[in-house]
Design a protein around this motif. Structure first.
Motif, PDB file in Angstrom:
ATOM      1  N   GLU A 151       6.474   0.501  -6.764  1.00  0.00           N
ATOM      2  CA  GLU A 151       6.131  -0.441  -5.693  1.00  0.00           C
ATOM      3  C   GLU A 151       7.153  -0.382  -4.565  1.00  0.00           C
ATOM      4  OE1 GLU A 151       5.408  -5.230  -4.928  1.00  0.00           O
ATOM      5  OE2 GLU A 151       5.446  -4.440  -6.974  1.00  0.00           O
ATOM      6  N   ALA A 152       8.425  -0.273  -4.925  1.00  0.00           N
ATOM      7  CA  ALA A 152       9.466  -0.160  -3.903  1.00  0.00           C
ATOM      8  C   ALA A 152       9.291   1.129  -3.100  1.00  0.00           C
ATOM      9  CB  ALA A 152      10.842  -0.192  -4.561  1.00  0.00           C
ATOM     10  N   LEU A 153       8.943   2.212  -3.788  1.00  0.00           N
ATOM     11  CA  LEU A 153       8.726   3.491  -3.108  1.00  0.00           C
ATOM     12  C   LEU A 153       7.560   3.389  -2.129  1.00  0.00           C
ATOM     13  CD1 LEU A 153       9.963   6.448  -3.462  1.00  0.00           C
ATOM     14  CD2 LEU A 153       7.846   6.953  -4.681  1.00  0.00           C
ATOM     15  N   ALA A 154       6.465   2.787  -2.571  1.00  0.00           N
ATOM     16  CA  ALA A 154       5.296   2.635  -1.702  1.00  0.00           C
ATOM     17  C   ALA A 154       5.619   1.752  -0.502  1.00  0.00           C
ATOM     18  CB  ALA A 154       4.132   2.052  -2.499  1.00  0.00           C
ATOM     19  N   ASN A 155       6.408   0.722  -0.720  1.00  0.00           N
ATOM     20  CA  ASN A 155       6.789  -0.168   0.378  1.00  0.00           C
ATOM     21  C   ASN A 155       7.575   0.569   1.447  1.00  0.00           C
ATOM     22  OD1 ASN A 155       9.052  -2.009   1.606  1.00  0.00           O
ATOM     23  ND2 ASN A 155       7.412  -3.419   1.037  1.00  0.00           N
ATOM     24  N   ARG A 156       8.562   1.352   1.027  1.00  0.00           N
ATOM     25  CA  ARG A 156       9.386   2.064   2.010  1.00  0.00           C
ATOM     26  C   ARG A 156       8.600   3.179   2.689  1.00  0.00           C
ATOM     27  NH1 ARG A 156      11.317  -1.568   3.424  1.00  0.00           N
ATOM     28  NH2 ARG A 156      12.687  -0.356   4.784  1.00  0.00           N
ATOM     29  N   LEU A 157       7.646   3.773   1.977  1.00  0.00           N
ATOM     30  CA  LEU A 157       6.791   4.777   2.609  1.00  0.00           C
ATOM     31  C   LEU A 157       5.943   4.144   3.707  1.00  0.00           C
ATOM     32  CD1 LEU A 157       5.603   6.953  -0.413  1.00  0.00           C
ATOM     33  CD2 LEU A 157       6.715   7.814   1.652  1.00  0.00           C
ATOM     34  N   ARG A 158       5.333   3.008   3.399  1.00  0.00           N
ATOM     35  CA  ARG A 158       4.485   2.348   4.396  1.00  0.00           C
ATOM     36  C   ARG A 158       5.290   1.884   5.597  1.00  0.00           C
ATOM     37  NH1 ARG A 158       2.146   0.004  -0.251  1.00  0.00           N
ATOM     38  NH2 ARG A 158       3.453  -1.828   0.046  1.00  0.00           N
ATOM     39  N   VAL A 209       0.357  13.799  -2.592  1.00  0.00           N
ATOM     40  CA  VAL A 209       0.998  12.864  -3.525  1.00  0.00           C
ATOM     41  C   VAL A 209       1.628  11.704  -2.761  1.00  0.00           C
ATOM     42  CG1 VAL A 209       2.874  12.602  -5.193  1.00  0.00           C
ATOM     43  CG2 VAL A 209       1.376  14.598  -5.307  1.00  0.00           C
ATOM     44  N   LEU A 210       2.262  12.004  -1.631  1.00  0.00           N
ATOM     45  CA  LEU A 210       2.855  10.943  -0.817  1.00  0.00           C
ATOM     46  C   LEU A 210       1.794   9.951  -0.342  1.00  0.00           C
ATOM     47  CD1 LEU A 210       5.502  12.599   1.548  1.00  0.00           C
ATOM     48  CD2 LEU A 210       5.909  11.163  -0.447  1.00  0.00           C
ATOM     49  N   LEU A 211       0.678  10.473   0.142  1.00  0.00           N
ATOM     50  CA  LEU A 211      -0.394   9.594   0.610  1.00  0.00           C
ATOM     51  C   LEU A 211      -0.949   8.751  -0.533  1.00  0.00           C
ATOM     52  CD1 LEU A 211      -2.313  12.007   3.019  1.00  0.00           C
ATOM     53  CD2 LEU A 211      -0.940  10.022   3.658  1.00  0.00           C
ATOM     54  N   PHE A 215      -0.908   4.609  -0.467  1.00  0.00           N
ATOM     55  CA  PHE A 215      -2.120   3.812  -0.267  1.00  0.00           C
ATOM     56  C   PHE A 215      -2.913   3.540  -1.543  1.00  0.00           C
ATOM     57  CE2 PHE A 215      -1.430   6.110   3.788  1.00  0.00           C
ATOM     58  CZ  PHE A 215      -1.209   5.000   4.595  1.00  0.00           C
ATOM     59  N   TRP A 216      -2.476   4.059  -2.680  1.00  0.00           N
ATOM     60  CA  TRP A 216      -3.210   3.805  -3.916  1.00  0.00           C
ATOM     61  C   TRP A 216      -3.128   2.317  -4.263  1.00  0.00           C
ATOM     62  CZ3 TRP A 216      -6.264   7.181  -6.515  1.00  0.00           C
ATOM     63  CH2 TRP A 216      -6.750   6.763  -7.762  1.00  0.00           C
ATOM     64  N   PRO A 217      -4.260   1.663  -4.513  1.00  0.00           N
ATOM     65  CA  PRO A 217      -4.227   0.215  -4.802  1.00  0.00           C
ATOM     66  C   PRO A 217      -3.416  -0.078  -6.066  1.00  0.00           C
ATOM     67  CG  PRO A 217      -6.468   0.976  -4.352  1.00  0.00           C
ATOM     68  CD  PRO A 217      -5.628   2.206  -4.511  1.00  0.00           C
ATOM     69  N   HIS A 218      -2.587  -1.101  -5.987  1.00  0.00           N
ATOM     70  CA  HIS A 218      -1.805  -1.504  -7.147  1.00  0.00           C
ATOM     71  C   HIS A 218      -1.449  -2.982  -7.003  1.00  0.00           C
ATOM     72  CE1 HIS A 218       1.203  -0.390  -4.099  1.00  0.00           C
ATOM     73  NE2 HIS A 218       1.977  -1.302  -4.654  1.00  0.00           N
ATOM     74  N   GLU A 219      -1.153  -3.586  -8.126  1.00  0.00           N
ATOM     75  CA  GLU A 219      -0.787  -5.000  -8.112  1.00  0.00           C
ATOM     76  C   GLU A 219       0.581  -5.166  -7.473  1.00  0.00           C
ATOM     77  OE1 GLU A 219      -0.237  -8.780 -11.195  1.00  0.00           O
ATOM     78  OE2 GLU A 219      -0.691  -6.760 -11.947  1.00  0.00           O
TER      79      GLU A 219
END
Length: 239
Positions: A151-158, A209-211, A215-219
Motif C-alpha cells: 500500500e505504501a508503494l502504491a501510494n508513492r507511485l500515485r 507491473v508498475l501500473l 492502480f490495482w484495487p486493494h483495501e
C-alpha cells in the motif's frame, strides 16, 4: 489493600471518551499531557514528512543529471536511462518504507484531531471512534505499522514516482528512436550482447507491473485526512 479503581476504568464510556469539553472547561492534568503528546506527534509527522521529501528530491536530482548526460551526445549509451530507472525504483522502495513509519505518527495525530480536538470544539457531535482512547493507548504501548509495504508503494507511485518513471521511459524511447535515426530502433535498444527485443520486453513488463501496483484495487488501511466536499460548507459567506 490494592486499589481496584484501575480495573473499573472504561475508556469507551461516554464520560471518558468525550473529554474534549472537560479539557476546554477545566485545566486538567490529562489535558496538559495530551497537549504535549499532540505537539510531539506533530513534530514527528513533520520530521518524517521531511524525510519523504528528501528522498524525492534526491530522485529528481539524479534523474535530471541522467537526462542531461544521456542527451548531451549521441555517443552516450542509451542504457544510462535504464540505470536511472533502476536507481529511481530503489528510491521508491526507500520512500515506501519511510512512508510506513510516517503513517504511524500521522494516524495518531488524526485520532487525536478527530476524537479530542473536534470534540472540544463541538461536543454535540460526539467522537468519531468510541474506542479511541483504548486504541491510542495500545498503540503507545505497542507501536505497530498501519499500512502494508504494498500500500505504501502504491501510494508513492500515485503521488510522485509513476510520473518520474514515466518521464524516464519517454526519454528512453525517444533516445533509441528519434535521437538515433540512422539505426534501427530494435538494434539501438540492445545492450552489449543482449538483443534489443529482449531489452524492450523486459522494460515493458516492468512498467506493466508498475501500473498494476499503482492502480490495482486493494483495501486501503491508511487513515485519510482530506475528503471531497463543497467548499461553501467550510463557512457561510455573505452574498
Amino acid at each position: 489493600m490494592p486499589d481496584s479503581s484501575g480495573d473499573e476504568f472504561d475508556p469507551t464510556a461516554p464520560d471518558q471518551r468525550e473529554i474534549g469539553r472537560e479539557m476546554v472547561d477545566d485545566s486538567t492534568g490529562l489535558g496538559s499531557v495530551m497537549a504535549h503528546a499532540y505537539r510531539g506527534e506533530i513534530d514527528r509527522v513533520g520530521t518524517w514528512r521531511q524525510r519523504l521529501d528528501e528522498t524525492t528530491k534526491w530522485a529528481v536530482t539524479l534523474m535530471a543529471a541522467i537526462l542531461t548526460w544521456a542527451f548531451s551526445s549521441t555517443d552516450n549509451p542509451h542504457y544510462i536511462l535504464l540505470i536511472g530507472v533502476v536507481v529511481v525504483t530503489i528510491f521508491l522502495g526507500i520512500e515506501a518504507r519511510r512512508y510506513r513509519d510516517y503513517d504511524v505518527f500521522r494516524s495518531r495525530t488524526r485520532v487525536i484531531q478527530e476524537n479530542l480536538l473536534a470534540n472540544a470544539l463541538d461536543p454535540s457531535q460526539g467522537t468519531e471512534d468510541h474506542d479511541w482512547r483504548a486504541e491510542l493507548s495500545s498503540d503507545y504501548r505497542r507501536p505497530t505499522l498501519k499500512v502494508s509495504f504494498y500500500e505504501a508503494l502504491a501510494n508513492r507511485l500515485r503521488r510522485v514516482y509513476l510520473a518520474l518513471l514515466g518521464v524516464l521511459l519517454v526519454a528512453w524511447v525517444f533516445r533509441i528512436t528519434a535521437f538515433a535515426p540512422r539505426q534501427d530502433w530494435l538494434t539501438t535498444a540492445g545492450i552489449a550482447r543482449i538483443p534489443g527485443i529482449v531489452v524492450i520486453v523486459v522494460v515493458g513488463v516492468f512498467y506493466v507491473v508498475l501500473l498494476g501496483a499503482t492502480f490495482w484495487p486493494h483495501e486501503r488501511h491508511a487513515k485519510g485526512e482530506f475528503r471531497e466536499g463543497d467548499p461553501d460548507d467550510w463557512k457561510e459567506t455573505d452574498q
